[in-house]
Design an enzyme around this catalytic site. Structure first.
Site, PDB file in Angstrom:
ATOM      1  N   LYS A  94     -30.390   4.805  15.660  1.00  0.00           N
ATOM      2  CA  LYS A  94     -30.102   5.368  14.329  1.00  0.00           C
ATOM      3  C   LYS A  94     -29.164   6.568  14.408  1.00  0.00           C
ATOM      4  O   LYS A  94     -29.330   7.557  13.690  1.00  0.00           O
ATOM      5  CB  LYS A  94     -31.398   5.744  13.612  1.00  0.00           C
ATOM      6  CG  LYS A  94     -32.339   4.570  13.376  1.00  0.00           C
ATOM      7  CD  LYS A  94     -33.563   5.002  12.588  1.00  0.00           C
ATOM      8  CE  LYS A  94     -34.506   3.835  12.321  1.00  0.00           C
ATOM      9  NZ  LYS A  94     -35.225   3.389  13.544  1.00  0.00           N
ATOM     10  N   ARG A  95     -28.145   6.471  15.237  1.00  0.00           N
ATOM     11  CA  ARG A  95     -27.179   7.558  15.347  1.00  0.00           C
ATOM     12  C   ARG A  95     -26.224   7.542  14.162  1.00  0.00           C
ATOM     13  O   ARG A  95     -25.906   6.485  13.618  1.00  0.00           O
ATOM     14  CB  ARG A  95     -26.377   7.448  16.644  1.00  0.00           C
ATOM     15  CG  ARG A  95     -27.195   7.535  17.920  1.00  0.00           C
ATOM     16  CD  ARG A  95     -27.772   8.924  18.132  1.00  0.00           C
ATOM     17  NE  ARG A  95     -28.306   9.054  19.483  1.00  0.00           N
ATOM     18  CZ  ARG A  95     -29.585   9.010  19.808  1.00  0.00           C
ATOM     19  NH1 ARG A  95     -30.488   8.822  18.862  1.00  0.00           N
ATOM     20  NH2 ARG A  95     -29.979   9.158  21.060  1.00  0.00           N
TER      21      ARG A  95
END
Length: 281
Positions: A94-95
């Site tokens: 989830k960058r």
């Protein structure tokens, strides 16, 4: 292209993706310590037991990172083991960042030269969809995939994802942008694109209420929430409808429902869940 490889894996092994989430209580139930060594054993055993049983596995990076460099090394080993086992990987990171920072994240997780490279990753678009461009470009160059958070099941997500601007919800705009990105990448509209969405399997009618269909993205949809969080085939139908399920667009994700069976029951439990999620009519 990632979409083609994923479609083939789902055709062969079913729609289930198993999350590798080594919670402390799961480590304890497996007789393993809450340490980098315990996480390593847990993850490698999971990969070994699920070989040939599921289309993909989804390691949650945070559960490895919490143990520092030794935990990251365990994640590297897990990704390599999955590759050797023929399991596609969705690295749940989830960058989401901007400019050169996003470019560095992309190189870390999508460049085949990196020990942390996965087949696909999850990203967050909430610093602006365009900020994700380095990930899309590197994924396209190396045949990788990117899953963009769109409509998640956590209650806090609604304040951003349900927000409306110019008569379109934020989540709906993400679907539109992913569809455009897939149109640029695809050789034929009949293929499954390399870029997809993360849409919770327990959101019910939220997408319809907001006026969009997640399957319009033209790529795969990662649907967490199956099993312990309450979703099954009925709930998946409520969210995505029959078309997306029948076409093999939805990669349904379960973690505790499979991992809770213990190391000796993983393959059997995954197979049973796969059957329960498979559309036969």
């Amino acid at each position: 292209m990632f979409g083609t490889r994923l479609a083939a894996a789902m055709d062969e092994h079913g729609p289930l993706c198993v999350g590798i989430d080594p919670h402390e209580h799961l480590l304890a139930s497996w007789g393993l310590p809450a340490s980098a060594a315990g996480v390593r054993e847990f993850a490698l055993r999971t990969v070994s037991e699920l070989k040939g049983s599921v289309a993909a596995v989804k390691p949650q990076s945070a559960f490895f990172e919490q143990y520092g460099s030794a935990g990251v090394a365990a994640l590297e080993e897990t990704l390599a083991a999955a590759r050797d086992a023929g399991l596609l990987t969705v690295l749940d990171i989830k960058r989401g960042d901007i400019g050169s920072t996003m470019g560095a994240y992309a190189k870390a997780y999508l460049d085949p030269a990196s020990a942390l490279a996965a087949d696909s990753i999850t990203v967050s678009p909430y610093l602006g969809f365009g900020a994700l461009e380095p990930a899309f470009e590197l994924a396209a160059a190396h045949g990788k995939g990117v899953f963009v958070l769109a409509l998640t099941s956590n209650p806090e997500g609604a304040e951003v994802q349900h927000a409306v601007r110019d008569r379109e919800s934020v989540a709906g705009s993400i679907v539109s942008r992913v569809r455009q990105r897939n149109a640029q990448a695809l050789g034929t509209p009949d293929e499954l694109g390399p870029f997809g969405l993360v849409v919770g399997a327990t959101i019910g009618t939220a997408a319809r209420d907001l006026g969009f269909d997640p399957s319009d993205c033209g790529g795969p949809i990662l649907a967490p929430g199956v099993g312990a969080q309450g979703a099954g085939l009925t709930e998946l139908r409520a969210v995505f409808g029959g078309r997306a399920l029948e076409s093999g667009q939805v990669l349904a994700t379960a973690s505790r429902a499979v991992l809770g069976a213990g190391p000796d029951g993983l393959a059997e439990t995954a197979a049973a869940l796969n059957r329960a999620l498979t559309v036969t009519d």
